[in-house]
Design an enzyme around this catalytic site. Structure first.
Site, PDB file in Angstrom:
ATOM      1  N   ASP A 203       4.071 -20.763   3.626  1.00 32.41           N
ATOM      2  CA  ASP A 203       5.197 -20.725   4.573  1.00 32.41           C
ATOM      3  C   ASP A 203       6.522 -21.114   3.922  1.00 32.41           C
ATOM      4  O   ASP A 203       7.565 -21.067   4.559  1.00 32.41           O
ATOM      5  CB  ASP A 203       4.884 -21.665   5.750  1.00 32.41           C
ATOM      6  N   SER A 227       9.597 -20.090  11.991  1.00 27.38           N
ATOM      7  CA  SER A 227       8.416 -19.241  11.944  1.00 27.38           C
ATOM      8  C   SER A 227       7.891 -19.026  13.361  1.00 27.38           C
ATOM      9  O   SER A 227       7.805 -19.977  14.150  1.00 27.38           O
ATOM     10  CB  SER A 227       7.317 -19.889  11.093  1.00 27.38           C
ATOM     11  N   GLN A 277       3.955 -12.664   8.226  1.00 30.72           N
ATOM     12  CA  GLN A 277       4.627 -13.630   9.093  1.00 30.72           C
ATOM     13  C   GLN A 277       5.848 -12.997   9.737  1.00 30.72           C
ATOM     14  O   GLN A 277       6.520 -12.154   9.128  1.00 30.72           O
ATOM     15  CB  GLN A 277       5.071 -14.862   8.293  1.00 30.72           C
TER      16      GLN A 277
END
Length: 287
Positions: A203, A227, A277
């Site tokens: 991430d 996110s 993502q």
């Protein structure tokens, strides 16, 4: 205190407070929200602690529901959805201050042979030994490292292309980014630790590819970023304390959301993990 890698391992070592309930620390940070990779990594640890050792995680799908509060512990509740002959499925809910902030579904698979074998070829890029670390690049340019850099210290991250610092340098840049990464020290041999450490790291730089054509990746940001969801597929075993190439690209950004996808290769060229993502990008308002 130990090394940054020791602190990462400690962060991923959850306290079990009931059969299917675990508690994780959330470090104090001078930031608005808890780092998403931390929550995803801890939730995967919680899921893995309820699964037989002969079953390795092969995929996870997660949603970031609310911003986490730094410094406040997070409770992870595991739902044992399925224990089949070949696959095991777990659902994990991350709860902080009585509110759900994160939801994850993870699937585990017994190793078995297959008749189909193919993969994309690893890109030809400079090796990590030829590149400076991100901390060296950023420190040389900015002098003072940003406050969120503490979460990156357990990892040695090296951009395969030089960092760009001005709008002029961004002319013609494509929505792509690539880094070499590994932990800044050895990890225990437990495969779950390596998977969860890489989940944490996945991430950190993935949304760089969305921003790459628009603004420098380091320095003052012009967007409030968060996110929204995160998915990973684990294809082969790997070690997070050995060099991995993380190639990232963004096929589209529209309507305040940007999609990014990544492929992670080991030094031998094997594709070990795929990542997707979506992130939220809202322009910051002038104060």
């Amino acid at each position: 205190m130990g090394t940054p890698v020791d602190q990462l391992v400690d962060l991923l070592d959850l306290e079990q407070i009931e059969l299917n309930i675990f508690r994780g620390r959330s470090p104090e940070e001078s930031l608005q929200r808890t780092f998403g990779g931390q929550v995803a990594g801890q939730a995967l640890v919680a899921a893995g602690r309820t699964v037989a050792a002969d079953r390795a995680v092969h995929s996870l799908h997660a949603y970031f529901l609310r911003p986490g509060v730094p410094g406040v512990p997070i409770v992870y509740q595991v739902d044992r959805i399925r224990d089949g002959r070949s696959f095991t499925t777990r659902r994990v809910l991350g709860i902080q201050q009585g509110r759900s902030i994160f939801a994850l579904t993870a699937d585990f698979h017994v190793a078995e042979p297959g008749g189909i074998e193919h993969q994309e070829t690893m890109p030809d890029v400079p090796g990590p030994e030829e590149l400076p670390s991100a901390l060296e690049e950023v420190g040389a340019r900015l002098g003072e490292l940003p406050p969120f850099i503490s979460r990156r210290q357990p990892f040695d991250i090296r951009y395969v292309e030089r960092l760009r610092w001005t709008q002029e340098e961004l002319a013609g840049v494509q929505p792509r980014s690539g880094v070499w990464l590994r932990t800044n020290g050895s990890l225990p041999d437990d495969p779950l630790i390596h998977v969860c450490a890489l989940t944490y790291a996945s991430d950190m730089t993935l949304l760089d590819s969305v921003r790459a054509p628009v603004e420098p990746l380091w320095g003052r940001r012009n967007f409030d970023m968060a996110s929204l969801d995160h998915a990973m597929w684990f294809h082969r075993p790997f070690r997070a304390d050995e060099w991995l190439l993380y190639q990232q690209e963004s096929p589209i950004a529209h309507g305040a959301r940007g999609l990014a996808r990544g492929q992670i290769f080991d030094r031998s060229g094997q594709l070990v993990v795929s990542v997707v993502q979506e992130g939220l990008f809202r322009p910051l308002r002038e104060s």
